[in-house]
Design a protein around this motif. Structure first.
Motif, PDB file in Angstrom:
ATOM      1  N   VAL A   1       0.841  -1.199   0.000  1.00 31.73           N
ATOM      2  CA  VAL A   1       0.000   0.000   0.000  1.00 31.73           C
ATOM      3  C   VAL A   1       0.877   1.251   0.000  1.00 31.73           C
ATOM      4  O   VAL A   1       0.623   2.204  -0.755  1.00 31.73           O
ATOM      5  CB  VAL A   1      -0.940  -0.007   1.221  1.00 31.73           C
ATOM      6  CG1 VAL A   1      -1.737   1.282   1.313  1.00 31.73           C
ATOM      7  CG2 VAL A   1      -1.879  -1.206   1.164  1.00 31.73           C
ATOM      8  N   VAL A   2       1.937   1.247   0.803  1.00 31.30           N
ATOM      9  CA  VAL A   2       2.852   2.398   0.846  1.00 31.30           C
ATOM     10  C   VAL A   2       3.549   2.565  -0.493  1.00 31.30           C
ATOM     11  O   VAL A   2       3.694   3.688  -1.004  1.00 31.30           O
ATOM     12  CB  VAL A   2       3.871   2.236   1.994  1.00 31.30           C
ATOM     13  CG1 VAL A   2       4.952   3.303   1.918  1.00 31.30           C
ATOM     14  CG2 VAL A   2       3.168   2.278   3.337  1.00 31.30           C
TER      15      VAL A   2
ATOM     16  N   PHE B   1       2.127   6.601  -6.893  1.00 32.35           N
ATOM     17  CA  PHE B   1       1.076   7.522  -7.324  1.00 32.35           C
ATOM     18  C   PHE B   1       1.508   8.969  -7.116  1.00 32.35           C
ATOM     19  O   PHE B   1       1.278   9.830  -7.971  1.00 32.35           O
ATOM     20  CB  PHE B   1      -0.221   7.235  -6.560  1.00 32.35           C
ATOM     21  CG  PHE B   1      -1.365   8.087  -6.993  1.00 32.35           C
ATOM     22  CD1 PHE B   1      -1.999   7.854  -8.196  1.00 32.35           C
ATOM     23  CD2 PHE B   1      -1.808   9.133  -6.193  1.00 32.35           C
ATOM     24  CE1 PHE B   1      -3.061   8.643  -8.599  1.00 32.35           C
ATOM     25  CE2 PHE B   1      -2.858   9.924  -6.582  1.00 32.35           C
ATOM     26  CZ  PHE B   1      -3.490   9.683  -7.802  1.00 32.35           C
ATOM     27  N   GLY B   2       2.170   9.235  -5.994  1.00 33.79           N
ATOM     28  CA  GLY B   2       2.676  10.579  -5.740  1.00 33.79           C
ATOM     29  C   GLY B   2       3.707  11.014  -6.772  1.00 33.79           C
ATOM     30  O   GLY B   2       3.685  12.148  -7.255  1.00 33.79           O
TER      31      GLY B   2
ATOM     32  N   GLY C   1       1.261   4.133  -2.947  1.00 36.11           N
ATOM     33  CA  GLY C   1       1.089   5.543  -2.615  1.00 36.11           C
ATOM     34  C   GLY C   1       2.251   6.395  -3.095  1.00 36.11           C
ATOM     35  O   GLY C   1       2.059   7.482  -3.646  1.00 36.11           O
ATOM     36  N   VAL C   2       3.461   5.885  -2.898  1.00 36.67           N
ATOM     37  CA  VAL C   2       4.660   6.612  -3.354  1.00 36.67           C
ATOM     38  C   VAL C   2       4.677   6.694  -4.871  1.00 36.67           C
ATOM     39  O   VAL C   2       4.957   7.761  -5.450  1.00 36.67           O
ATOM     40  CB  VAL C   2       5.936   5.926  -2.818  1.00 36.67           C
ATOM     41  CG1 VAL C   2       7.182   6.484  -3.483  1.00 36.67           C
ATOM     42  CG2 VAL C   2       6.026   6.081  -1.311  1.00 36.67           C
TER      43      VAL C   2
END
Length: 52
Positions: free
Chosen positions: A35-36, A42-43, A39-40
């Motif tokens: 998940v992390v 996507f950022g 997220g990274v």
């Protein structure tokens, strides 16, 4: 205070504790690191698209 008055506390959160305590064996298990990582990624994608 009257004896019949509910003051909240643990009794008000008993439903949430019971909800979060039960685990569904059929539910997909996702590693928190995955998940992390998403997220990274996507950022970074958003930052690249802002430059373009």
């Amino acid at each position: 205070m009257s004896r019949g008055q509910n003051t909240g506390g643990l009794m008000s959160s008993a439903g949430l504790v019971r909800y979060f305590d039960s685990e569904d064996r059929n539910a997909p298990q996702i590693d928190p690191r995955t998940v992390v990582a998403f997220g990274v990624m996507f950022g970074l994608l958003v930052m690249v698209l802002n430059v373009v």
